[in-house]
Write a protein that holds these residues in place. Sequence first.
Motif, short mmCIF file in Angstrom:
data_model
loop_
_atom_site.label_atom_id
_atom_site.label_comp_id
_atom_site.label_asym_id
_atom_site.label_seq_id
_atom_site.Cartn_x
_atom_site.Cartn_y
_atom_site.Cartn_z
N TYR A 117 -3.46 5.02 -7.44
CA TYR A 117 -2.03 5.11 -7.16
C TYR A 117 -1.17 4.44 -8.23
O TYR A 117 0.01 4.74 -8.34
N GLY A 118 -1.75 3.50 -8.98
CA GLY A 118 -0.96 2.76 -9.95
C GLY A 118 0.06 1.87 -9.26
O GLY A 118 -0.15 1.42 -8.13
N ASN A 119 1.18 1.65 -9.92
CA ASN A 119 2.20 0.73 -9.38
C ASN A 119 3.27 1.50 -8.62
O ASN A 119 4.47 1.23 -8.77
N CYS A 120 2.84 2.43 -7.80
CA CYS A 120 3.77 3.22 -6.98
C CYS A 120 4.57 2.30 -6.06
O CYS A 120 4.03 1.36 -5.47
N GLN A 121 5.87 2.56 -5.93
CA GLN A 121 6.74 1.68 -5.16
C GLN A 121 6.76 1.96 -3.66
O GLN A 121 7.39 1.23 -2.90
N GLU A 122 6.10 3.01 -3.22
CA GLU A 122 6.01 3.28 -1.79
C GLU A 122 5.34 2.09 -1.09
O GLU A 122 4.30 1.61 -1.55
N PRO A 123 5.90 1.59 0.03
CA PRO A 123 5.30 0.42 0.67
C PRO A 123 3.89 0.66 1.18
O PRO A 123 3.06 -0.25 1.17
N HIS A 124 3.60 1.86 1.66
CA HIS A 124 2.25 2.21 2.09
C HIS A 124 1.81 3.47 1.35
O HIS A 124 2.47 4.50 1.42
N LEU A 134 -3.05 2.78 -13.83
CA LEU A 134 -2.58 1.93 -14.91
C LEU A 134 -3.70 1.44 -15.81
O LEU A 134 -3.42 0.78 -16.82
N SER A 135 -4.93 1.73 -15.47
CA SER A 135 -6.07 1.19 -16.22
C SER A 135 -7.12 2.29 -16.42
O SER A 135 -7.16 3.28 -15.67
N PRO A 263 0.22 -13.62 -15.72
CA PRO A 263 -0.13 -12.29 -15.18
C PRO A 263 -1.02 -11.54 -16.16
O PRO A 263 -1.05 -11.81 -17.36
N ARG A 264 -1.75 -10.54 -15.63
CA ARG A 264 -2.68 -9.77 -16.45
C ARG A 264 -2.24 -8.32 -16.59
O ARG A 264 -1.61 -7.75 -15.70
N ILE A 265 -2.61 -7.75 -17.71
CA ILE A 265 -2.31 -6.33 -17.98
C ILE A 265 -3.05 -5.46 -16.96
O ILE A 265 -4.20 -5.72 -16.62
N GLY A 266 -2.37 -4.41 -16.48
CA GLY A 266 -3.01 -3.45 -15.60
C GLY A 266 -3.06 -3.85 -14.15
O GLY A 266 -3.61 -3.11 -13.31
N GLU A 267 -2.48 -5.00 -13.80
CA GLU A 267 -2.55 -5.46 -12.41
C GLU A 267 -1.40 -4.87 -11.59
O GLU A 267 -0.24 -4.88 -12.02
#
Length: 317
Positions: A117-124, A134-135, A263-267
């Motif tokens: 899903y990556g860093n999708c902003q949907e709460p669920h 992202l990775s 913070p770390r890349i890809g998190e």
Amino acid sequence: MTGGAGFIGANLCRALAARPEVEKIRVLDDLSSGDLTNLDGVEVDFVMGSILDAELLTDLMADTTTVVHLAARPSVPRSLADPLASHSVNATGTLHVLEACRATRPHVVLASSSSVYGNCQEPHKHEDLPTRPLSPYGASKLATEAYGLAYAESFDLPVLPFRFFNVYGPMQAAGHAYAAVIPTFVSMALRGRPVPIYGDGNQARDFTYVGSLTEVLVDAAVRRVTSPTPVNLAFGTRITLRHLKDALGMVLGRPVEPAFLPPRIGEIQESQASPHLLRRLFPSVCPTPLEDGLRMTVAWFENSATADPGLQLDAHI
């Protein structure tokens, strides 16, 4: 089962062995991240080998009715360090497994990941959302489920792809650089050391106790459940790392101190599942509360030698 000597695989072997419908359990594992001692006391036919060995896979499929494909090269940081290795095992390896299944058409259960899903902003995160990993790890797991569904459409292979969300519990190793967050927290806290938190600790996860996950996997295998889409295997809980630290302190009966790191890349910041499709397919499953799961995890650590004093601070969540 591929990857059956790993953390999830070994727990699943125990759950399957308790079911009278299951006549035989065969495990294929190269022990690159699993451990044969995880299968102590479980009656399995263990085969040492790789999912990249096409000839071996073909031989093993001859009398197999269900394949649970768990073998993978885990960890986002590990994939950042060596993207090609992650692709080779997770994407190409899955393709070898599916190709070996074409002739005999066993039921295939695949393990993908919420990282798709990556860093999708949907709460669920629901299964209809766009996938933007992202990775390299996330991309390789997206390939896993995409190949599975393509083989279902192209070759009428009965397939069920699951997206796992932050599974934890007994037999999850802590003593290496890419350990998951809960075994790392437990191992450090049991030695009275601060737990590593990358960033501000407000990143949230949908932690799933391994017993709840294996309950679903066993039911899926026994009933030969399939799905034309991936299925989230998590229950919609939102636990921040700060809350996790405090919950672990409650289980241990003493405060757990944090060690905040960059913070770390890809998190990913937020990762919670929408469990609606899961509950429709598996209506009887009941998730294990976090405190109960932590208590059983701590008990296992206290009775094992897994809490490695040389643990490196690079926990993967």
